[in-house]
Scaffold this active site. Sequence first.
Site, PDB file in Angstrom:
ATOM      1  N   ASP A 183       0.916  -1.183   0.060  1.00 52.94           N
ATOM      2  CA  ASP A 183       0.100   0.077  -0.270  1.00 52.94           C
ATOM      3  C   ASP A 183       0.940   1.248   0.146  1.00 52.94           C
ATOM      4  O   ASP A 183       1.817   1.190  -0.434  1.00 52.94           O
ATOM      5  CB  ASP A 183      -0.997  -0.140   1.080  1.00 52.94           C
ATOM      6  N   HIS A 215      -3.783   5.838   3.675  1.00 52.85           N
ATOM      7  CA  HIS A 215      -4.465   4.662   3.065  1.00 52.85           C
ATOM      8  C   HIS A 215      -3.783   3.218   3.789  1.00 52.85           C
ATOM      9  O   HIS A 215      -4.418   2.437   4.383  1.00 52.85           O
ATOM     10  CB  HIS A 215      -4.450   4.494   1.665  1.00 52.85           C
ATOM     11  N   ASN A 240     -14.242   0.586  -6.790  1.00 55.37           N
ATOM     12  CA  ASN A 240     -15.367   1.419  -6.159  1.00 55.37           C
ATOM     13  C   ASN A 240     -15.810   2.312  -7.238  1.00 55.37           C
ATOM     14  O   ASN A 240     -16.059   3.470  -7.032  1.00 55.37           O
ATOM     15  CB  ASN A 240     -14.643   2.378  -5.208  1.00 55.37           C
ATOM     16  N   SER A 249     -11.333  -1.009  -0.393  1.00 54.19           N
ATOM     17  CA  SER A 249     -10.114  -1.085   0.071  1.00 54.19           C
ATOM     18  C   SER A 249      -9.930  -1.380   1.644  1.00 54.19           C
ATOM     19  O   SER A 249      -9.212  -1.984   2.155  1.00 54.19           O
ATOM     20  CB  SER A 249      -9.381   0.040   0.251  1.00 54.19           C
TER      21      SER A 249
END
Length: 422
Positions: free
Chosen positions: A169, A201, A299, A371
């Site tokens: 990430d 994130h 998404n 996520s």
Amino acid sequence: MGHDSEYTGRYVVLFDPSSQESGVSALSSAAGIAPLERVTGTESGNVAELLERPDVSVLFEDLSAAVVEVRPEQRHALVTTAEAEPSIVTAEPERMVHALPITTPQQAPTEFFPAFRSDEDVIARHTRAETAAVQGPSWIEDGYTWGLQAIRAHLSQLTGDGVKVAVLDTGVDTDHPDLAGHLEATESFVPGETVEDVHGHGTHCIGTVAGPADPQQGPRYGVAPEARILAAKVLDNMGNGPDGQILAGMAWAVSHGARVISMSLGSRVRPGELFPQTYETLAVRALALGTVIVAAAGNDSRRPVRTAPVSRPANCPSILSVAALDPALAAAHFSNGTVNGQGGEINIAAPGWQVRSAAPGGGYRAMNGTSMATPHVAGVVALLAQAHPDASAADLSAALVAGAFPLGQPAADIGAGLLQAP
């Protein structure tokens, strides 16, 4: 962001592990590719710098995969060589990948080619309407987040003790009081950036996997509080990165004994687009080495008007694709679904709306997206691996899916159903 900006100009080449040297020789002699700089997953210190150099191609020996620099006039020869040489499994153009929630404003994606971007950017404008509309179970989060309650992690006697979970990430806040003691190893594969997470994130996803049983503040939010985290920074401070950095992180994670790799990242695919052979082959190789890979479905949907296809690389048959649920335990309006076959199916669903977890600077925040659902799944894989230390990666994947709670919604939206902790 234009179409071409999603491609770096480099290629990712996969070799047959049993005849890798033949493929390497063919690249040099037939395609004119410069000699490859060889690295292993345990010797990863200078990989970021090597990937940035335009005069260097990099071979990840553990995965029999290379990221090669290709001049425009060499592309035809490369493709022709790959088709003719049996020791070369595939050669695909390197693309950009994006975090699937990002904390900084991102450039609006084009219809088909976003960057690897974060969930929050995509769905922020829907937040007020969705918050007002969702009417579900009454979740009281005094002791545990609603996500942990929904997957029954708060009732599990398992903790993920000692199981290594890799999170690929935007890095991690290495000083976060809840997480600092859970980091087994960290590495940045982003040129010029340390593993420190200024984006948010990665820290959030890592917190969901392995936040402590007794956090500094608020309810427990970690699924597997005694798991050991391998934090690989493969996306830059804006949440973007090329395939080569993802592959570097995968090689590093497998070499460090990760039982599961969690990837809350991806890029959009067209309806009917096939899964990337590169990631599929690497996922198969990782499974054989004992590592399960889970990835966010993406998404891009606007339910009920439009359901978008599962993003890449979650659309690979050998990668578990994770959809997001809202507190009503319905597919979140943004969650992608089964549109494309051949790997583009949703495998399982987990909480992905207003998920509370760690944030850089020692704090906490709630975030939305597939996520956020994905690290719930990675945490449960860690619990299963603790309970069944000798199980194969394929067995762990099968147990995860078999243990899902059916919700009476289409498999195209939620796969086998709601993730459940053992």
